[in-house]
Design an enzyme around this catalytic site. Structure first.
Site, PDB file in Angstrom:
ATOM      1  N   HIS A   1       0.797  -1.219   0.000  1.00  0.00           N
ATOM      2  CA  HIS A   1       0.000   0.000   0.000  1.00  0.00           C
ATOM      3  C   HIS A   1       0.837   1.281   0.000  1.00  0.00           C
ATOM      4  CE1 HIS A   1      -3.722   1.947  -0.436  1.00  0.00           C
ATOM      5  NE2 HIS A   1      -3.392   2.797   0.487  1.00  0.00           N
TER       6      HIS A   1
ATOM      7  N   TYR B   1       1.611   5.107  -2.475  1.00  0.00           N
ATOM      8  CA  TYR B   1       1.916   6.484  -2.068  1.00  0.00           C
ATOM      9  C   TYR B   1       3.301   6.915  -2.523  1.00  0.00           C
ATOM     10  CZ  TYR B   1      -2.470   6.490   0.246  1.00  0.00           C
ATOM     11  OH  TYR B   1      -3.810   6.443   0.461  1.00  0.00           O
TER      12      TYR B   1
ATOM     13  N   HIS C   1      -9.670   0.480 -11.095  1.00  0.00           N
ATOM     14  CA  HIS C   1      -9.334   1.464 -10.057  1.00  0.00           C
ATOM     15  C   HIS C   1      -7.889   1.936 -10.192  1.00  0.00           C
ATOM     16  CE1 HIS C   1      -8.387   3.240  -6.191  1.00  0.00           C
ATOM     17  NE2 HIS C   1      -7.540   2.272  -5.957  1.00  0.00           N
ATOM     18  N   PHE C   2      -6.944   0.986 -10.267  1.00  0.00           N
ATOM     19  CA  PHE C   2      -5.563   1.494 -10.258  1.00  0.00           C
ATOM     20  C   PHE C   2      -5.103   1.978 -11.627  1.00  0.00           C
ATOM     21  CE2 PHE C   2      -4.660  -3.196 -10.181  1.00  0.00           C
ATOM     22  CZ  PHE C   2      -3.988  -3.293 -11.390  1.00  0.00           C
ATOM     23  N   HIS C   3      -5.913   1.718 -12.670  1.00  0.00           N
ATOM     24  CA  HIS C   3      -5.585   2.386 -13.929  1.00  0.00           C
ATOM     25  C   HIS C   3      -6.055   3.844 -13.917  1.00  0.00           C
ATOM     26  CE1 HIS C   3      -4.379  -1.548 -15.461  1.00  0.00           C
ATOM     27  NE2 HIS C   3      -3.719  -0.871 -16.376  1.00  0.00           N
TER      28      HIS C   3
ATOM     29  N   ARG D   1     -10.226 -10.179 -12.237  1.00  0.00           N
ATOM     30  CA  ARG D   1      -8.997  -9.573 -12.755  1.00  0.00           C
ATOM     31  C   ARG D   1      -7.984 -10.673 -13.042  1.00  0.00           C
ATOM     32  NH1 ARG D   1      -5.816  -6.965  -7.536  1.00  0.00           N
ATOM     33  NH2 ARG D   1      -4.298  -6.429  -9.121  1.00  0.00           N
ATOM     34  N   ARG D   2      -6.882 -10.315 -13.677  1.00  0.00           N
ATOM     35  CA  ARG D   2      -5.737 -11.205 -13.873  1.00  0.00           C
ATOM     36  C   ARG D   2      -6.136 -12.540 -14.473  1.00  0.00           C
ATOM     37  NH1 ARG D   2      -2.062 -10.728  -8.488  1.00  0.00           N
ATOM     38  NH2 ARG D   2      -1.003  -8.881  -9.189  1.00  0.00           N
TER      39      ARG D   2
END
Lengths: 155, 556
Positions: free
Chosen positions: B230, B234, B381-383, B446-447
């Site tokens: 996580h 950041y 989300h993370f794209h 996913r994946r």
């Protein structure tokens, strides 16, 4: 340190909103029992086939409209591959892995958990609508990961 | 004013040795970005059912390459290169000898690690994805390679600390330049975070993959990975915030809103970004629900510094617009330099970060995670976060950083091409990430390679949206190739000249910054204290009451 008045308002609203989220999640979990799957029972992943109840995966009726589904996950499938229950049944899924990390997700329900070798994970669901529910592995587990599936038939 | 060194220095130039170091990092970053984009295109087309891969090419090998190159290589190299340039730029234009030496040592270690990881991935000996979950076992040289990448980045970080200390020694009692402070914070966060993955790789994965120990504690390895996983996001985000706080005000002709609030938000990230890893393991067995909930609580707290950043950004935009004569409630909006790619690309990323951050809060919301966990929603989300907010800010930086470092210029033509590139990227991401979010809510995992689960009707109903995903991915690929071409042009072919390295100046009305913000012993103690509270008991418990171990397996 000085904060601009608007920034104070913005941060207060933001923090109160976040606090509300946490409180709702907390009440939901600790007062209403909606906990994420967190079973702590252990099992030797190399001896799953010899360890009861996983030596005989399958469905067992434990009460009116209530079932225990004991399942194993492995590359690249689940045992048993099909489960049949009547509409309105509550099924307690108990799953472990015989090899690598797998996922256990029943599409269209909130059943979604990690199946980690060495541990058992559990989740329950009441099937109120008939249908052919897809169980799939949602954690990459190897070359045939995309084939790893099973079904719950609710009649 | 303590920030006097920041005024009247817009013509300060990063000197040759520092520029070479920074450029070496940035070029490797964009090389990795280009390779990862090819992998990404293949994945999108496979998943969309447009193509099938030849027998000799494993989908998950391609997926591993995409994740490792985008998530670990592109980001880490770019960040360290960018931070070195900004430290040099804000401390007088050069790096001290120790900074340069450590910087180059780190670069070489990372490059050697990268080569080792590349060879194992491309020979299909490490198709374990960039989270490399045990007990799937990659070649030991994959773990050693990624380990070297991490340790090399530590050495680079030491170079940044050495430069900060050298400046402090030359300027006793003075407040450090804001960018340099932010660079130090970013690398401090990175050092703290990577301890988890380093322990996992060195104590668990390497001995086990060589066969020196028969089994591995899988649950412990997952805890150590997510201790790192996580704050990793950041680490991607802080240099982006540094760009938003420090560089953007100058680009739009405004002033930095508040030095002390900017520093405070960075410190909050150091405190709060690590003790939150269990929110990635909410669906895991073996961790008690109470500990998971505690991590969820801290996860919500780490939203606060992002709220502070959002406020500062809009405050800067509005005051810059008003200073240029804007009237009315939203008149300032039109005064912003929308046709300047140095502004447009990062701001497009900023806008994407609003739904991106909201999605993050949903993911971390305890029970709600059951709906989206490991579905393709998470990929969507993370794209939005790393793939749009972070990547587009990096693009925006590259447009002035690369020519600044090579003594060339961002020409109006390249600026226009850059706007096109940014628009294609944003459009591609909107299509791809949007359909991923919807598909995830419908249950698509996913994946996972192309599959209909033996013609399951539910899975078949996902196909049209998977096609949209492939279309978005194709647009992203076009934009990525444009970007790589533009970086090469700016580095080696653009006309010679001076491209400004924009560093914002502080608003005259801003207050002085309290000095406790640079008391590193206090800052680090508080960070360690929170980590001990959040992790000590669960980690000791999972070591003492370890689940039966797992032998290594190769399942691909």
């Amino acid at each position: 340190m000085h904060l601009h008045r608007y920034e104070k308002i913005w941060l207060t609203v933001g923090i109160l909103t976040l606090a509300a989220f946490v409180i709702v999640a907390g009440i939901n979990a600790f007062a209403m029992g909606a906990m994420p799957p967190s079973d702590r029972q252990m099992i030797d992943p190399t001896k799953v086939d010899q360890t009861p109840p996983f030596n005989q995966p399958g469905l067992k009726k434990i009460g009116p409209n209530e079932y225990d589904a004991t399942m194993t996950a492995f590359v690249f499938g689940f045992a048993p591959a099909t489960i049949e229950v009547p509409v309105g049944s509550t099924v307690h899924f108990r799953v472990t892995s015989k090899d690598v990390v797998h996922g256990f997700q029943i599409v269209g329900t909130n059943v979604n958990m990690m199946v980690v070798p060495g541990l058992v994970n559990t989740a329950s669901h009441t099937f109120t609508k008939p249908g052919n529910y897809l169980i799939l592995c949602n954690e990459y587990c190897g070359a045939g990961h995309q084939l790893m599936a099973a079904h719950v038939v609710v009649k | 004013m303590a920030q006097a060194q920041m005024a009247d220095v817009q013509d300060v130039r990063v000197d040759r040795p520092a520029a070479r170091l920074s450029l070496a990092h940035v070029l490797v970053a964009f090389l990795a970005f280009g390779i990862a984009a090819i992998a990404g295109l293949l994945q999108g087309l496979v998943r969309g059912g447009v193509i099938t891969l030849p027998k000799w090419l494993n989908y998950y090998e391609v997926l591993t390459a995409h994740g490792v190159y985008m998530g670990l290589v592109f980001t880490t190299f770019f960040i360290i290169g960018f931070l070195f340039s900004g430290v040099a730029r804000t401390t007088g234009g050069s790096l001290p000898p120790a900074g340069l030496r450590l910087g180059w040592t780190g670069w070489w270690m990372m490059v050697v690690g990268l080569v080792m990881a590349t060879v194992t991935v491309l020979t299909n000996n490490a198709s374990v994805l960039y989270t490399f979950y045990a007990p799937m076992k990659a070649s030991p040289y994959f773990y050693i390679g990624t380990g070297l990448l991490v340790v090399g980045s530590w050495v680079g970080g030491f170079g940044i600390f050495a430069s900060y200390r050298a400046w402090k020694r030359k300027n006793p009692g003075k407040l450090s330049p804001l960018f340099t402070f932010m660079a130090v914070c970013t690398m401090v966060l990175w050092q703290i975070a990577t301890i988890g993955v380093a322990l996992e790789v060195v104590l668990q994965l390497i001995p086990w993959s060589f066969g020196w120990v028969p089994t591995i504690n899988v649950l412990l390895s997952r805890m150590l990975l997510w201790y790192f996983g996580h704050p990793l996001v950041y680490f991607w985000l802080l240099p982006v915030y540094a760009m938003w706080y420090v560089n953007i005000p100058r680009i739009i002709g405004g002033k930095i809103f508040s030095d002390s609030l900017a520093r405070l938000s960075f410190l909050l990230f150091i405190f709060l970004s690590t003790p939150v890893g269990f929110h990635h393991q909410l669906m895991d067995p073996g961790i008690s629900p109470e500990w998971k909930f505690f991590h969820v609580l801290l996860t919500m707290a780490v939203v606060v510094p992002s709220l502070m950043t959002a406020f500062s950004m809009f405050a800067v935009f509005e005051s810059a617009g008003r200073a240029k004569g804007a009237t009315g409630l939203f008149g300032w909006f039109k005064k912003l330099p929308w046709n300047d790619v140095r502004f447009f690309a990062p701001v497009a990323g900023m806008i994407a970060f609003i739904p991106g951050g909201t999605g993050g809060i949903i993911n971390a919301s305890y029970q709600m995670n059951e709906v989206v966990h490991n579905t393709i929603w998470v990929t969507g989300h993370f794209h939005l976060t790393v793939g749009t907010a972070v990547a587009m800010t990096f693009f925006g930086i590259a447009y002035w950083l690369v020519p600044h470092l090579t003594g060339r210029q961002l020409t109006p033509a390249v600026n226009r091409l850059g706007l096109v590139q940014a628009v294609i990227w944003a459009t591609g991401m909107l299509l791809m990430s949007g359909s991923m979010h919807i598909l995830g809510l419908l249950g698509s995992p996913r994946r996972t390679a192309y599959t209909t689960y033996m013609n399951d009707p539910t899975a078949l109903s996902w196909m049209p949206l998977q096609g949209v995903m492939a279309l978005g991915g194709s647009l992203l690929f076009i934009s990525a190739m444009l970007m790589v071409g533009i970086v090469l042009y700016l580095a080696f072919f653009a006309p010679k000249g001076f491209e400004e390295y924009p560093i914002g100046e502080l608003d005259d009305t801003a207050e002085t910054t309290p000095r406790f913000m640079e008391r590193w012993s206090v800052i680090l103690s508080l960070a360690v204290f929170l980590i001990v509270i959040a992790y000590a008991y669960p980690v000791i418990d999972v070591i003492q009451n370890a689940p039966p171990g797992s032998p290594p397996l190769r399942t691909w």
